[in-house]
Design an enzyme around this catalytic site. Structure first.
Site, PDB file in Angstrom:
ATOM      1  N   GLY A 130      47.738  47.405  23.536  1.00 50.04           N
ATOM      2  CA  GLY A 130      46.765  46.915  22.556  1.00 50.04           C
ATOM      3  C   GLY A 130      46.875  45.431  22.268  1.00 50.04           C
ATOM      4  N   GLY A 132      47.165  41.835  24.579  1.00 50.01           N
ATOM      5  CA  GLY A 132      47.372  41.004  25.767  1.00 50.01           C
ATOM      6  C   GLY A 132      47.103  39.564  25.407  1.00 50.01           C
ATOM      7  CG  PHE A 157      49.061  45.056  32.594  1.00 44.48           C
ATOM      8  CD1 PHE A 157      48.571  46.046  33.432  1.00 44.48           C
ATOM      9  CD2 PHE A 157      48.295  44.675  31.498  1.00 44.48           C
ATOM     10  CE1 PHE A 157      47.340  46.648  33.181  1.00 44.48           C
ATOM     11  CE2 PHE A 157      47.059  45.257  31.237  1.00 44.48           C
ATOM     12  CZ  PHE A 157      46.584  46.258  32.083  1.00 44.48           C
ATOM     13  N   PRO A 240      53.571  26.951  28.968  1.00 41.92           N
ATOM     14  CG  PRO A 240      53.352  25.035  27.632  1.00 41.92           C
ATOM     15  CD  PRO A 240      53.944  26.422  27.644  1.00 41.92           C
ATOM     16  CD  GLU A 242      53.783  33.309  32.391  1.00 43.31           C
ATOM     17  OE1 GLU A 242      54.576  33.323  31.420  1.00 43.31           O
ATOM     18  OE2 GLU A 242      53.064  34.275  32.700  1.00 43.31           O
ATOM     19  CG  LEU A 337      32.683  29.298  55.723  1.00 47.48           C
ATOM     20  CD1 LEU A 337      33.609  28.095  55.567  1.00 47.48           C
ATOM     21  CD2 LEU A 337      31.352  28.871  56.367  1.00 47.48           C
ATOM     22  N   GLY A 339      32.601  35.662  57.995  1.00 50.87           N
ATOM     23  CA  GLY A 339      31.671  36.765  58.235  1.00 50.87           C
ATOM     24  C   GLY A 339      32.373  38.104  58.053  1.00 50.87           C
ATOM     25  N   GLY A 363      49.003  35.358  32.856  1.00 51.70           N
ATOM     26  CA  GLY A 363      49.491  34.073  32.332  1.00 51.70           C
ATOM     27  C   GLY A 363      48.581  33.550  31.228  1.00 51.70           C
ATOM     28  CD  GLU A 367      37.468  34.499  30.716  1.00 51.45           C
ATOM     29  OE1 GLU A 367      38.641  34.955  30.727  1.00 51.45           O
ATOM     30  OE2 GLU A 367      36.742  34.490  31.733  1.00 51.45           O
TER      31      GLU A 367
HETATM   32  C1  LIG Z   1      49.408  42.146  38.049  1.00 52.07           C
HETATM   33  C2  LIG Z   1      49.695  41.770  36.624  1.00 52.07           C
HETATM   34  C3  LIG Z   1      50.939  41.226  36.292  1.00 52.07           C
HETATM   35  C4  LIG Z   1      51.230  40.917  34.956  1.00 52.07           C
HETATM   36  N1  LIG Z   1      52.497  40.517  34.640  1.00 52.07           N
HETATM   37  C5  LIG Z   1      52.842  40.426  33.328  1.00 52.07           C
HETATM   38  C6  LIG Z   1      54.205  40.228  32.942  1.00 52.07           C
HETATM   39  O1  LIG Z   1      55.116  40.101  33.791  1.00 52.07           O
HETATM   40  N2  LIG Z   1      54.509  40.197  31.617  1.00 52.07           N
HETATM   41  C7  LIG Z   1      53.552  40.334  30.653  1.00 52.07           C
HETATM   42  O2  LIG Z   1      53.899  40.296  29.469  1.00 52.07           O
HETATM   43  N3  LIG Z   1      52.246  40.518  30.981  1.00 52.07           N
HETATM   44  C8  LIG Z   1      51.875  40.588  32.282  1.00 52.07           C
HETATM   45  N4  LIG Z   1      50.571  40.809  32.632  1.00 52.07           N
HETATM   46  C9  LIG Z   1      49.565  40.933  31.587  1.00 52.07           C
HETATM   47  C10 LIG Z   1      48.569  39.778  31.543  1.00 52.07           C
HETATM   48  O3  LIG Z   1      49.175  38.588  31.106  1.00 52.07           O
HETATM   49  C11 LIG Z   1      47.399  40.213  30.660  1.00 52.07           C
HETATM   50  O4  LIG Z   1      46.686  41.216  31.386  1.00 52.07           O
HETATM   51  C12 LIG Z   1      46.491  39.079  30.258  1.00 52.07           C
HETATM   52  O5  LIG Z   1      47.138  38.200  29.375  1.00 52.07           O
HETATM   53  C13 LIG Z   1      45.198  39.577  29.573  1.00 52.07           C
HETATM   54  O6  LIG Z   1      45.485  40.487  28.570  1.00 52.07           O
HETATM   55  P1  LIG Z   1      44.725  41.918  28.547  1.00 52.07           P
HETATM   56  O7  LIG Z   1      44.837  42.526  29.894  1.00 52.07           O
HETATM   57  O8  LIG Z   1      45.236  42.692  27.390  1.00 52.07           O
HETATM   58  O9  LIG Z   1      43.210  41.561  28.337  1.00 52.07           O
HETATM   59  P2  LIG Z   1      42.444  41.351  26.926  1.00 52.07           P
HETATM   60  O10 LIG Z   1      43.287  40.607  25.999  1.00 52.07           O
HETATM   61  O11 LIG Z   1      41.914  42.680  26.510  1.00 52.07           O
HETATM   62  O12 LIG Z   1      41.234  40.435  27.373  1.00 52.07           O
HETATM   63  C14 LIG Z   1      40.222  40.951  28.256  1.00 52.07           C
HETATM   64  C15 LIG Z   1      39.270  39.827  28.550  1.00 52.07           C
HETATM   65  O13 LIG Z   1      38.595  39.458  27.351  1.00 52.07           O
HETATM   66  C16 LIG Z   1      38.313  38.084  27.361  1.00 52.07           C
HETATM   67  N5  LIG Z   1      38.958  37.446  26.196  1.00 52.07           N
HETATM   68  C17 LIG Z   1      40.063  37.841  25.518  1.00 52.07           C
HETATM   69  N6  LIG Z   1      40.350  36.988  24.517  1.00 52.07           N
HETATM   70  C18 LIG Z   1      39.405  36.033  24.560  1.00 52.07           C
HETATM   71  C19 LIG Z   1      39.142  34.851  23.791  1.00 52.07           C
HETATM   72  N7  LIG Z   1      39.950  34.474  22.777  1.00 52.07           N
HETATM   73  N8  LIG Z   1      38.056  34.093  24.114  1.00 52.07           N
HETATM   74  C20 LIG Z   1      37.235  34.450  25.137  1.00 52.07           C
HETATM   75  N9  LIG Z   1      37.443  35.543  25.908  1.00 52.07           N
HETATM   76  C21 LIG Z   1      38.497  36.323  25.620  1.00 52.07           C
HETATM   77  C22 LIG Z   1      38.887  37.506  28.667  1.00 52.07           C
HETATM   78  O14 LIG Z   1      37.884  37.482  29.664  1.00 52.07           O
HETATM   79  C23 LIG Z   1      39.937  38.537  29.049  1.00 52.07           C
HETATM   80  O15 LIG Z   1      40.188  38.543  30.444  1.00 52.07           O
HETATM   81  C24 LIG Z   1      50.249  41.091  33.967  1.00 52.07           C
HETATM   82  C25 LIG Z   1      48.987  41.609  34.309  1.00 52.07           C
HETATM   83  C26 LIG Z   1      48.727  41.983  35.601  1.00 52.07           C
HETATM   84  C27 LIG Z   1      47.413  42.648  35.913  1.00 52.07           C
END
Ligand SMILES: Cc1cc2nc3c(=O)[nH]c(=O)nc-3n(C[C@H](O)[C@H](O)[C@H](O)COP(=O)(O)OP(=O)(O)OC[C@H]3O[C@@H](n4cnc5c(N)ncnc54)[C@H](O)[C@@H]3O)c2cc1C
Length: 379
Positions: A130, A132, A157, A240, A242, A337, A339, A363, A367
């Site tokens: 809940g 990210g 993740f 920064p 990362e 390119l 194809g 990271g 957005e």
């Molecule tokens: C392969 C992979 C490896 C990862 N590795 C790690 C790890 O090692 N450690 C760790 O802690 N996390 C890790 N992550 C998590 C990753 O950092 C998060 O998925 C990312 O920060 C986005 O959070 P969320 O998935 O909860 O998306 P959400 O927070 O639900 O956001 C979804 C989308 O909403 C939009 N959005 C959200 N907030 C805003 C805003 N303020 N303004 C405008 N648009 C917005 C963006 O388009 C965003 O992509 C990993 C994820 C993946 C898929």
């Protein structure tokens, strides 16, 4: 223009590192993708080669060298080799500052020798189901009970989550009017610490990504990393670096893709001559070449700024979003390119394309990066 970021020492290091991965990683990429993780032997060999934790002091097996140009060289060679995997960026770019700058001498004694030997794979757990982008919404807790923190909650993740020996996780500990968060290191095998199976991703298949679960998991307070209650601030301070690591990988990937594209359009004939003779193709090549050159310079400047302790959060966020947008654009155009061949797994461009999609999300999503830059500029 000649690129001026690196010295002869960096180039010598590049050669040694590339020889190492060509020998120890590249032949195994397919097998690791099937297994969903890289081989432990490889990680140990990387440690033996001095490629893990070189920023740590020699007493811990490091070289005491803090120069992000070496990290950038490694990232560039990982990308160029086609190895794919987050081992080096995770260990060297992301985790090192937590253990070098925030860990106590006793903690360093415990974990750094294993880290530099390639025996201690680490993970960083910030994201939750809940929370990210909105890191302040994390719900995992660490309740103080005597000399222990009792952890409850879930992370998702997490890169190397399924295979790590040490997970550094951010939990809510309630100091500062209930807002306080704290980093704590949890060793594999600690009762109450469970990991989910590796998640099925669309790319980066040799790198495991998993959920972490904590159920009344008792961790000694001696495992707290940094100041209790100040976890959020520590994360902000390290992000920064990362994000710059992601930007470096993005530029390297765009460069590599352009090289592949150039080879292809020079060789592939259509309408009586090579694709490269078509003006629209040459214009695309010109745009990609120039964009990479211009943005590459900015990212190089960011590397030097990081070395000088001057890279701001907004500069790193700008580099991250711009470089990963460019990477995606270049990979997609180069794939076009190629194809139909571009859609076939045996062609490196196909794999690069699917492996790159996450760059605009993790990271900190692009957005969120733009929001950060915008707020810094507007003031
Ligand atoms: C392969 C992979 C490896 C990862 N590795 C790690 C790890 O090692 N450690 C760790 O802690 N996390 C890790 N992550 C998590 C990753 O950092 C998060 O998925 C990312 O920060 C986005 O959070 P969320 O998935 O909860 O998306 P959400 O927070 O639900 O956001 C979804 C989308 O909403 C939009 N959005 C959200 N907030 C805003 C805003 N303020 N303004 C405008 N648009 C917005 C963006 O388009 C965003 O992509 C990993 C994820 C993946 C898929």
């Amino acid at each position: 223009m000649r690129r001026t970021l690196y010295t002869e020492e960096h180039e010598a290091f590049r050669k040694a590192f590339r020889a190492f991965i060509d020998h120890a990683a590249v032949p195994h990429v397919e097998a690791w993708e099937e297994a969903g993780t890289v081989d432990r032997e490889f990680i140990r060999a990387a440690g033996e080669g001095g490629f893990l934790g070189f920023e740590f002091a020699p007493e811990f097996g490091g070289l005491g060298i803090s120069d992000f140009r070496y990290n950038a060289v490694m990232t560039e060679e990982v990308v160029a080799s086609g190895m794919v995997g987050d081992l080096f960026s995770m260990q060297n770019d992301i985790i090192v500052p937590y253990l070098r700058d925030l860990a106590t001498p006793e903690q360093q004694q415990r974990w750094l020798p294993g880290f530099t030997r390639g025996e201690c794979v680490t993970a960083l757990g910030l994201t939750e189901p809940g929370a990210g982008s909105d890191l302040a919404a994390i719900k995992s807790t660490g309740r103080r009970e005597g000399d222990h923190l009792v952890l409850n909650g879930q992370k998702t993740f997490i890169t190397s989550g399924a295979t790590c020996d040490l997970a550094i996780v951010l939990v809510r500990t309630g100091e500062r009017d209930g807002r306080g968060t704290t980093f704590v290191a949890v060793e594999n095998g600690t009762p109450g610490f469970e990991r989910g199976r590796p998640m099925h991703k669309i790319g980066r298949k040799a790198q495991d990504t998993a959920e972490l679960f904590f159920t009344d998991c008792r961790v000694p307070v001696t495992n707290i990393i940094g100041e209790p209650g100040r976890g959020f601030g520590c994360a902000i301070a390290n992000l920064p670096r990362e994000r710059l690591s992601i930007a470096v990988a993005a530029i390297a990937s765009a460069r590599q893709a352009l090289e592949l594209g150039l080879d292809h359009v020079r060789q592939r004939d259509a309408f009586g001559g090579p694709l490269a003779q078509l003006q629209s193709v040459r214009m695309q090549i010109a745009e990609m070449h120039t964009d990479i050159a211009v943005l590459g310079e900015y990212v190089d400047r960011c590397v030097l700024a990081l070395n000088d302790g001057e890279l701001t959060a907004a500069e790193a966020a700008g580099a991250k979003y711009k470089a990963t947008e460019l990477q995606w654009e270049v990979l997609d155009r180069v794939l076009q390119l190629f194809g139909g061949y571009g859609y076939i797994e045996e062609y490196p461009i196909a794999r690069m394309w699917r492996d790159a999609r996450i760059q605009r999300i993790y990271g900190g999503s692009n957005e969120v990066m733009k929001d950060l830059v915008g707020r810094a500029v507007v003031g």
